[in-house]
Design an enzyme around this catalytic site. Structure first.
Site, PDB file in Angstrom:
ATOM      1  N   GLU A 177       0.742  -0.777  -0.204  1.00  0.00           N
ATOM      2  CA  GLU A 177       0.201   0.301   0.233  1.00  0.00           C
ATOM      3  C   GLU A 177       0.765   0.983   0.158  1.00  0.00           C
ATOM      4  O   GLU A 177       0.181   2.554  -0.684  1.00  0.00           O
ATOM      5  CB  GLU A 177      -0.678  -0.288   1.225  1.00  0.00           C
ATOM      6  CG  GLU A 177      -2.042   0.975   1.126  1.00  0.00           C
ATOM      7  CD  GLU A 177      -2.848   0.872   0.178  1.00  0.00           C
ATOM      8  OE1 GLU A 177      -2.784   1.063  -0.787  1.00  0.00           O
ATOM      9  OE2 GLU A 177      -4.221   0.509   0.726  1.00  0.00           O
ATOM     10  N   THR A 218      -4.481   7.635  -5.211  1.00  0.00           N
ATOM     11  CA  THR A 218      -5.146   8.421  -3.620  1.00  0.00           C
ATOM     12  C   THR A 218      -3.699   9.324  -3.249  1.00  0.00           C
ATOM     13  O   THR A 218      -4.022  10.198  -2.934  1.00  0.00           O
ATOM     14  CB  THR A 218      -4.440   6.578  -3.074  1.00  0.00           C
ATOM     15  OG1 THR A 218      -5.160   5.800  -3.462  1.00  0.00           O
ATOM     16  CG2 THR A 218      -4.862   7.244  -1.909  1.00  0.00           C
TER      17      THR A 218
HETATM   18  N1  HSE Z   1      -8.157   6.198   3.561  1.00  0.00           N
HETATM   19  C1  HSE Z   1      -7.054   5.973   1.800  1.00  0.00           C
HETATM   20  C2  HSE Z   1      -7.544   7.673   2.223  1.00  0.00           C
HETATM   21  C3  HSE Z   1      -8.228   4.561   1.797  1.00  0.00           C
HETATM   22  O1  HSE Z   1      -8.972   8.324   1.607  1.00  0.00           O
HETATM   23  O2  HSE Z   1      -6.489   7.981   1.238  1.00  0.00           O
HETATM   24  C4  HSE Z   1      -7.693   4.694  -0.294  1.00  0.00           C
HETATM   25  O3  HSE Z   1      -6.680   4.126  -0.150  1.00  0.00           O
END
Ligand code: HSE
Length: 325
Positions: free
Chosen positions: A148, A200
């Protein structure tokens, strides 16, 4: 990471092979992170779409990646989400030379339904079966977070934990990892993915670093309400807790039609919903299949009118997580 290496006495190393198998295939699920108010701490797994991964033990050192799709993802394991997760696992396996991974992605990267988490979680679960499940689920989440990090620059587990544990998960803490599975009532999930890409890393970059106390109070009231509503199987409480006063107002501007989709889906009977992960997908929760289908029709109608291509998924919560096939 060296200081985290688990040293096995030679006699204590569980034998390799997953019951004699030298190759394990899995389906790794899409996931919805944040669940509106629980930024970085809540997520759930979906029954579809899923990615497909096959992992084999290899006599070559490191991780070899073979892509079996058209996404052109890097095959250098250090910059590949699956590769980075498997390399993190290998560092704690003194008796294993390497893995070969065949990767078939069905979850589009950058869609907001946990494509990178599926890439990180599936291979480590498969590899663990090959190693006779020597690692705990929490260890697997820890390895998968290295993947990730390749994708978004930050370790977060709100997609990875539900992908590995199944169901709805709360990540109370990532350092140290503290993952709590939350019982939830049956829920139908409708997802629309407008065909734009939101990275992201970018969607995190635009967030404000400070929040007002009054907003924080609203947000933690909603998170507590959502968790209580799930555990009590109280659909009304779930619905009124699906409110995000901190992240959604900033990120929703990246998603054309967001406010209209959200309002019209609620008018059609959805309990509520919002941005899936960092977007651009939008998810809605419904109590029954007929409402979820009506919600899908609303989503299609909005994007047909806006003239933006989209994909929809009508599904339910996956209770199992990554599945060996
Ligand atoms: N919690 C993360 C975000 C999830 O909202 O950036 C996306 O990978």
């Amino acid at each position: 990471m060296k200081n985290m290496i688990k040293q096995y006495e030679t006699s204590a190393i569980p034998p390799l092979g997953g019951g004699g198998a030298r190759s394990i295939s899995v389906l790794s699920p899409a996931t919805v992170a944040n669940v509106v108010c629980g930024f970085d701490i809540l997520g759930f797994a979906l029954n579809n779409p899923t990615d497909e991964f096959t992992v084999s033990l290899s006599n070559e050192v490191g991780v070899q990646i073979i892509n079996n799709d058209d996404f052109n993802l890097p095959t250098n394991p250090e910059i590949n989400v699956s590769g980075a997760a498997l390399l993190a696992m290998l560092e704690e396996c003194t008796d294993v030379k390497g893995f070969t991974l065949i990767s078939k992605k069905n979850i589009k990267p950058g869609s907001g339904i946990g494509s990178s988490a599926a890439s990180a979680a599936g291979p480590v679960v498969a590899a663990n079966v090959l190693l006779n499940n020597r690692f705990s689920k929490s260890d697997l989440v820890r390895f998968a977070m290295f993947g990730e990090k390749v994708a978004s620059g930050v370790k977060h587990a709100d997609n990875i934990a539900p992908a590995i544990y199944g169901g709805v998960t709360l990540i109370r803490s990532i350092f140290p990892l503290d993952i709590i599975s939350i019982d939830a009532p049956p829920l139908h999930v409708t997802v629309v993915h407008p065909q734009i890409e939101v990275r992201t890393a970018d969607a995190r970059q635009i967030l404000k670093q400070n929040v007002l106390l009054k907003d924080a109070i609203k947000q933690w009231g909603n998170i507590a309400g959502l968790v209580a509503g799930l555990i009590q199987h109280n659909y009304d409480l779930i619905g009124r807790s699906l409110e995000d006063v901190i992240i959604e107002p900033v990120r929703s501007i990246l998603i054309p039609g967001f406010n209209e989709v959200k309002q019209k889906c609620k008018d059609a009977g959805a309990l509520g919903g919002g941005i899936s992960g960092s977007g651009p997908s939008i998810f809605m929760l419904s109590k029954d299949a007929a409402t979820a289908k009506a919600v899908e029709a609303v989503m299609k109608d909005v994007y047909n009118r806006i003239g933006l291509d989209y994909q929809t998924h009508l599904t339910t919560i996956n209770q199992e997580g990554v599945k060996v096939v």
